[in-house]
Design an enzyme around this catalytic site. Structure first.
Site, PDB file in Angstrom:
ATOM      1  N   THR A  26     -68.878  40.707 -96.900  1.00 51.88           N
ATOM      2  CA  THR A  26     -69.655  39.605 -97.483  1.00 51.88           C
ATOM      3  C   THR A  26     -70.903  40.135 -98.198  1.00 51.88           C
ATOM      4  OG1 THR A  26     -68.898  38.193 -95.675  1.00 51.88           O
ATOM      5  CG2 THR A  26     -70.798  37.416 -96.910  1.00 51.88           C
ATOM      6  N   ALA A  56     -67.878  52.722 -99.656  1.00 50.58           N
ATOM      7  CA  ALA A  56     -66.947  53.056 -98.567  1.00 50.58           C
ATOM      8  C   ALA A  56     -66.567  51.784 -97.837  1.00 50.58           C
ATOM      9  CB  ALA A  56     -67.605  54.028 -97.586  1.00 50.58           C
ATOM     10  N   VAL A 145     -83.611  39.981 -91.549  1.00 52.14           N
ATOM     11  CA  VAL A 145     -84.206  38.782 -90.940  1.00 52.14           C
ATOM     12  C   VAL A 145     -84.286  37.665 -91.985  1.00 52.14           C
ATOM     13  CG1 VAL A 145     -86.214  37.801 -89.769  1.00 52.14           C
ATOM     14  CG2 VAL A 145     -85.598  40.190 -89.381  1.00 52.14           C
ATOM     15  N   GLY A 147     -82.117  36.354 -93.982  1.00 55.13           N
ATOM     16  CA  GLY A 147     -81.308  36.480 -95.209  1.00 55.13           C
ATOM     17  C   GLY A 147     -82.134  36.654 -96.463  1.00 55.13           C
ATOM     18  N   ILE A 149     -84.800  35.043 -97.511  1.00 56.95           N
ATOM     19  CA  ILE A 149     -86.247  34.731 -97.487  1.00 56.95           C
ATOM     20  C   ILE A 149     -87.028  36.034 -97.276  1.00 56.95           C
ATOM     21  CG2 ILE A 149     -88.065  33.396 -96.341  1.00 56.95           C
ATOM     22  CD1 ILE A 149     -85.876  31.651 -95.101  1.00 56.95           C
ATOM     23  N   GLU A 203     -71.595  36.365 -87.691  1.00 59.19           N
ATOM     24  CA  GLU A 203     -71.461  37.787 -87.387  1.00 59.19           C
ATOM     25  C   GLU A 203     -69.992  38.097 -87.097  1.00 59.19           C
ATOM     26  OE1 GLU A 203     -74.106  40.037 -87.557  1.00 59.19           O
ATOM     27  OE2 GLU A 203     -74.879  38.231 -88.485  1.00 59.19           O
ATOM     28  N   ASP A 214     -78.183  36.954 -82.042  1.00 62.92           N
ATOM     29  CA  ASP A 214     -78.587  37.340 -83.408  1.00 62.92           C
ATOM     30  C   ASP A 214     -80.032  36.895 -83.671  1.00 62.92           C
ATOM     31  OD1 ASP A 214     -77.887  38.098 -86.311  1.00 62.92           O
ATOM     32  OD2 ASP A 214     -78.577  36.029 -86.493  1.00 62.92           O
ATOM     33  N   LYS A 218     -83.441  39.252 -84.487  1.00 60.30           N
ATOM     34  CA  LYS A 218     -84.383  39.031 -85.592  1.00 60.30           C
ATOM     35  C   LYS A 218     -85.794  38.767 -85.060  1.00 60.30           C
ATOM     36  CE  LYS A 218     -80.724  37.104 -88.471  1.00 60.30           C
ATOM     37  NZ  LYS A 218     -79.953  35.878 -88.704  1.00 60.30           N
ATOM     38  N   GLY A 315     -75.234  34.463 -95.968  1.00 56.48           N
ATOM     39  CA  GLY A 315     -74.333  34.314 -97.111  1.00 56.48           C
ATOM     40  C   GLY A 315     -74.409  35.521 -98.025  1.00 56.48           C
TER      41      GLY A 315
HETATM   42  P1  NDP Z   1     -68.376  41.793 -93.106  1.00 58.85           P
HETATM   43  O1  NDP Z   1     -67.568  41.836 -91.863  1.00 58.85           O
HETATM   44  O2  NDP Z   1     -68.086  40.748 -94.117  1.00 58.85           O
HETATM   45  O3  NDP Z   1     -68.295  43.199 -93.838  1.00 58.85           O
HETATM   46  C1  NDP Z   1     -68.390  44.418 -93.186  1.00 58.85           C
HETATM   47  C2  NDP Z   1     -67.570  45.411 -93.994  1.00 58.85           C
HETATM   48  O4  NDP Z   1     -67.801  46.696 -93.457  1.00 58.85           O
HETATM   49  C3  NDP Z   1     -66.075  45.128 -93.922  1.00 58.85           C
HETATM   50  O5  NDP Z   1     -65.536  45.120 -95.223  1.00 58.85           O
HETATM   51  C4  NDP Z   1     -65.539  46.269 -93.074  1.00 58.85           C
HETATM   52  O6  NDP Z   1     -64.275  46.735 -93.508  1.00 58.85           O
HETATM   53  C5  NDP Z   1     -66.564  47.365 -93.311  1.00 58.85           C
HETATM   54  N1  NDP Z   1     -66.637  48.267 -92.174  1.00 58.85           N
HETATM   55  C6  NDP Z   1     -66.951  47.976 -90.908  1.00 58.85           C
HETATM   56  N2  NDP Z   1     -66.908  49.074 -90.128  1.00 58.85           N
HETATM   57  C7  NDP Z   1     -66.561  50.092 -90.946  1.00 58.85           C
HETATM   58  C8  NDP Z   1     -66.354  51.487 -90.749  1.00 58.85           C
HETATM   59  N3  NDP Z   1     -66.487  52.052 -89.558  1.00 58.85           N
HETATM   60  N4  NDP Z   1     -66.017  52.232 -91.805  1.00 58.85           N
HETATM   61  C9  NDP Z   1     -65.884  51.667 -93.027  1.00 58.85           C
HETATM   62  N5  NDP Z   1     -66.048  50.358 -93.273  1.00 58.85           N
HETATM   63  C10 NDP Z   1     -66.393  49.587 -92.248  1.00 58.85           C
HETATM   64  O7  NDP Z   1     -69.888  41.741 -92.649  1.00 58.85           O
HETATM   65  P2  NDP Z   1     -71.126  41.160 -93.450  1.00 58.85           P
HETATM   66  O8  NDP Z   1     -71.098  41.633 -94.828  1.00 58.85           O
HETATM   67  O9  NDP Z   1     -71.226  39.705 -93.178  1.00 58.85           O
HETATM   68  O10 NDP Z   1     -72.353  41.822 -92.659  1.00 58.85           O
HETATM   69  C11 NDP Z   1     -72.716  43.148 -92.861  1.00 58.85           C
HETATM   70  C12 NDP Z   1     -74.049  43.415 -92.208  1.00 58.85           C
HETATM   71  O11 NDP Z   1     -75.016  42.557 -92.773  1.00 58.85           O
HETATM   72  C13 NDP Z   1     -74.093  43.139 -90.705  1.00 58.85           C
HETATM   73  O12 NDP Z   1     -74.976  44.048 -90.105  1.00 58.85           O
HETATM   74  C14 NDP Z   1     -74.670  41.728 -90.623  1.00 58.85           C
HETATM   75  O13 NDP Z   1     -75.322  41.471 -89.418  1.00 58.85           O
HETATM   76  C15 NDP Z   1     -75.653  41.775 -91.755  1.00 58.85           C
HETATM   77  N6  NDP Z   1     -76.009  40.489 -92.336  1.00 58.85           N
HETATM   78  C16 NDP Z   1     -75.043  39.616 -92.723  1.00 58.85           C
HETATM   79  C17 NDP Z   1     -75.378  38.433 -93.319  1.00 58.85           C
HETATM   80  C18 NDP Z   1     -74.368  37.438 -93.770  1.00 58.85           C
HETATM   81  O14 NDP Z   1     -74.745  36.338 -94.203  1.00 58.85           O
HETATM   82  N7  NDP Z   1     -73.073  37.737 -93.719  1.00 58.85           N
HETATM   83  C19 NDP Z   1     -76.780  38.075 -93.557  1.00 58.85           C
HETATM   84  C20 NDP Z   1     -77.736  39.084 -93.126  1.00 58.85           C
HETATM   85  C21 NDP Z   1     -77.342  40.226 -92.534  1.00 58.85           C
HETATM   86  P3  NDP Z   1     -62.897  46.071 -93.028  1.00 58.85           P
HETATM   87  O15 NDP Z   1     -62.957  44.634 -93.428  1.00 58.85           O
HETATM   88  O16 NDP Z   1     -61.888  46.839 -93.768  1.00 58.85           O
HETATM   89  O17 NDP Z   1     -62.844  46.244 -91.545  1.00 58.85           O
HETATM   90  N1  HSE Z   2     -74.963  35.596 -88.767  1.00 59.35           N
HETATM   91  C1  HSE Z   2     -76.257  35.531 -89.312  1.00 59.35           C
HETATM   92  C2  HSE Z   2     -76.713  34.098 -89.396  1.00 59.35           C
HETATM   93  C3  HSE Z   2     -76.261  36.149 -90.701  1.00 59.35           C
HETATM   94  O1  HSE Z   2     -75.862  33.211 -89.289  1.00 59.35           O
HETATM   95  O2  HSE Z   2     -77.900  33.851 -89.554  1.00 59.35           O
HETATM   96  C4  HSE Z   2     -77.647  36.242 -91.290  1.00 59.35           C
HETATM   97  O3  HSE Z   2     -78.420  37.168 -90.601  1.00 59.35           O
END
Ligand code: NDP
Ligand code: HSE
Length: 448
Positions: A26, A56, A145, A147, A149, A203, A214, A218, A315
């Site tokens: 995401t 990656a 923290v 997103g 903001i 998450e 979570d 934060k 998001g």
């Molecule tokens: P997703 O699950 O959507 O994406 C994580 C990606 O990382 C996946 O494509 C996954 O691949 C890849 N991945 C995970 N482990 C490995 C590994 N060991 N080697 C290579 N690739 C790997 O997560 P998000 O994008 O939602 O979140 C990412 C980070 O951002 C997290 O720390 C989350 O807490 C933080 N975050 C997320 C927010 C949100 O709104 N989504 C907001 C703020 C922070 P695969 O799918 O192939 O397993």
């Molecule tokens: N899972 C988290 C939330 C993503 O819903 O707020 C943003 O940090």
């Protein structure tokens, strides 16, 4: 007409900042999208481009198409962290084991890191920040923290004159989304959670969201930055929303409250409060009106008083917004000393954009016509408005108490140019049945 593009005259430093993204989910995909879409705007701010050279991801099929754009693709995140042609690593894979290894490897190579990983920072922030300090590199973590903001920048820069007294807010988008959906649409808990997961808010393990973990991650970061303490995640009192019953949400509502999952940290003479739990918030309070995946953080400073920051807390692109802002900061830090200054007006390169005359501005309007109460008056008004291509979204008529025989006809228009309204009003004001003054106010719904 000259376009903004044609007005860029300043010579740009062509050396790009080369970024490697680990984790293409995401946030990772949103980061690439925002960097690519806003490339020219970012370059104008920074004076140099930011390009993604490496990505990656565990499942290669998610990133195969990127190879066609000339981006190197990997399944091993360490390959990005150690790649000699990557300047900065964006860690958005999540988790606290491999992610930690990747960040420390990048730091050991002298690379700055941008991460959205609050779980990792809450558990291992001290180790990571210490390694970065010793290596003389930056760790950007604004996205971790609230997103999109920029609340960490507020605490680190904007409010530094203050002794912060407390920080409180809605800092988990998923649980706020679930509570809002349960309240407004009557959805059950699991349907609302499934929707939050589908929309990319939750998450990887959604119990982190619904159990308050979570938010506790934060809050421990916010508290450290507000009071200058260590990150103390293990000491956060944490309750989630899973046990909440809809009957209590309804009772709270009838008492004039909304139930929100709050994170709160407060300085007291005996120590700091550090707590996450559902709480009744007065419905009139701005925090209570923050719905969906939005977050809101209130900061109370001794000099400034209370301040409030609201926006998308989760998001793809909202989070990418914070990641990319950190990348721009890192890019500035790694520039030659003379170019390091943040431009006072935010852009290093200015463009000449025409300012629209008010007659050309389009908004909706509130119009109030004091008219003689006789048949055909409203028809005359609507005919003239229609002749000026002004369409109406609402209309009401109210007797005027003080003036005998007069009524107020009130109309709301759809969006229309000010010039059309001015022209129509010139005609309307000449009608014998229309009294002065006709009131015209802009309506601003402030929607995206
Ligand atoms: P997703 O699950 O959507 O994406 C994580 C990606 O990382 C996946 O494509 C996954 O691949 C890849 N991945 C995970 N482990 C490995 C590994 N060991 N080697 C290579 N690739 C790997 O997560 P998000 O994008 O939602 O979140 C990412 C980070 O951002 C997290 O720390 C989350 O807490 C933080 N975050 C997320 C927010 C949100 O709104 N989504 C907001 C703020 C922070 P695969 O799918 O192939 O397993
Ligand atoms: N899972 C988290 C939330 C993503 O819903 O707020 C943003 O940090």
């Amino acid at each position: 007409m000259t376009t903004a593009k044609e007005n860029v005259h300043v010579k740009l430093d062509a050396k790009p900042l080369r970024v490697g993204i680990v984790g293409f989910g995401t946030v990772g995909s949103g980061t690439l999208r925002v960097l690519q879409r806003n490339q020219a705007e970012i370059q104008r701010r920074l004076g140099r481009p930011i390009i993604v050279t490496d990505v990656a991801n565990r499942r290669i099929e998610k990133i195969e198409a990127l190879a066609e754009e000339g981006i190197r693709i990997h399944t091993d995140p360490l390959a990005v962290a150690k790649h000699p042609d990557v300047d900065v690593v964006v860690e958005v894979m999540g988790g606290t084991t491999v992610a930690k290894e990747v960040i420390l490897a990048a730091v050991a190579q002298g690379k700055s890191v941008v991460t959205a990983n609050k779980a990792l920072l809450a558990l291992h922030g001290a180790t990571i920040f210490d390694a970065a300090r010793k290596a003389g590199v930056d760790i950007g973590f604004e996205a971790s923290v609230a997103g999109g903001i920029p609340i960490l920048k507020v605490l680190r820069e904007g409010l530094t004159a203050n002794r912060i007294e407390w920080v409180a807010g809605i800092i988990n988008g998923t649980s706020n989304f679930i509570l809002s959906e349960m309240r407004s649409k009557g959805l059950d808990f699991s349907t609302a959670l499934a929707d939050a997961q589908r929309l990319g808010y939750a998450e990887a393990d959604p119990t982190f969201d619904v159990e308050g973990i979570d938010a506790a991650h934060k809050l421990s970061i916010l508290s450290a930055m507000a009071f200058g303490t260590a990150i103390q995640f293990e000491k956060v009192h944490t309750e989630g929303i899973r046990q909440l019953q809809s009957v209590d949400i309804r009772y709270a509502e009838s008492l004039g409250y909304r139930v929100k999952l709050l994170g709160l940290t407060r300085r007291t003479p005996h120590g700091i409060e550090l707590r996450v739990h559902p709480a009744l918030v007065p419905a009139t309070c701005l925090l209570a009106q923050v719905d969906g995946a939005k977050n809101a953080v209130m900061v109370q400073g001794d000099a400034v008083g209370p301040t409030l920051y609201v926006g998308a807390g989760a998001g793809s692109e909202p989070t990418a917004s914070a990641v990319v802002a950190d990348l721009i900061d890192v890019a500035r830090e790694t520039q030659a000393l003379a170019q390091r200054v943040t431009p006072p007006l935010a852009f290093g390169v200015q463009t000449a954009l025409p300012v629209l005359p008010i007659s050309e501005v389009e908004t909706s309007f509130y119009l109030r016509f004091p008219v003689t109460d006789r048949s055909g008056v409203v028809a005359e008004l609507t005919r003239i408005l229609a002749e000026h291509h002004i369409s109406l979204s609402a209309m009401l008529q109210k007797p005027v108490q003080e003036a005998g025989g007069l009524v107020d006809v009130i109309m709301l228009t759809h969006r229309v140019k000010e010039s059309a309204v001015q022209a129509a009003l010139r005609v309307i004001e000449d009608l014998p049945s229309v009294h002065q003054p006709v009131i015209r106010l802009h309506v601003e719904t402030l929607e995206a």
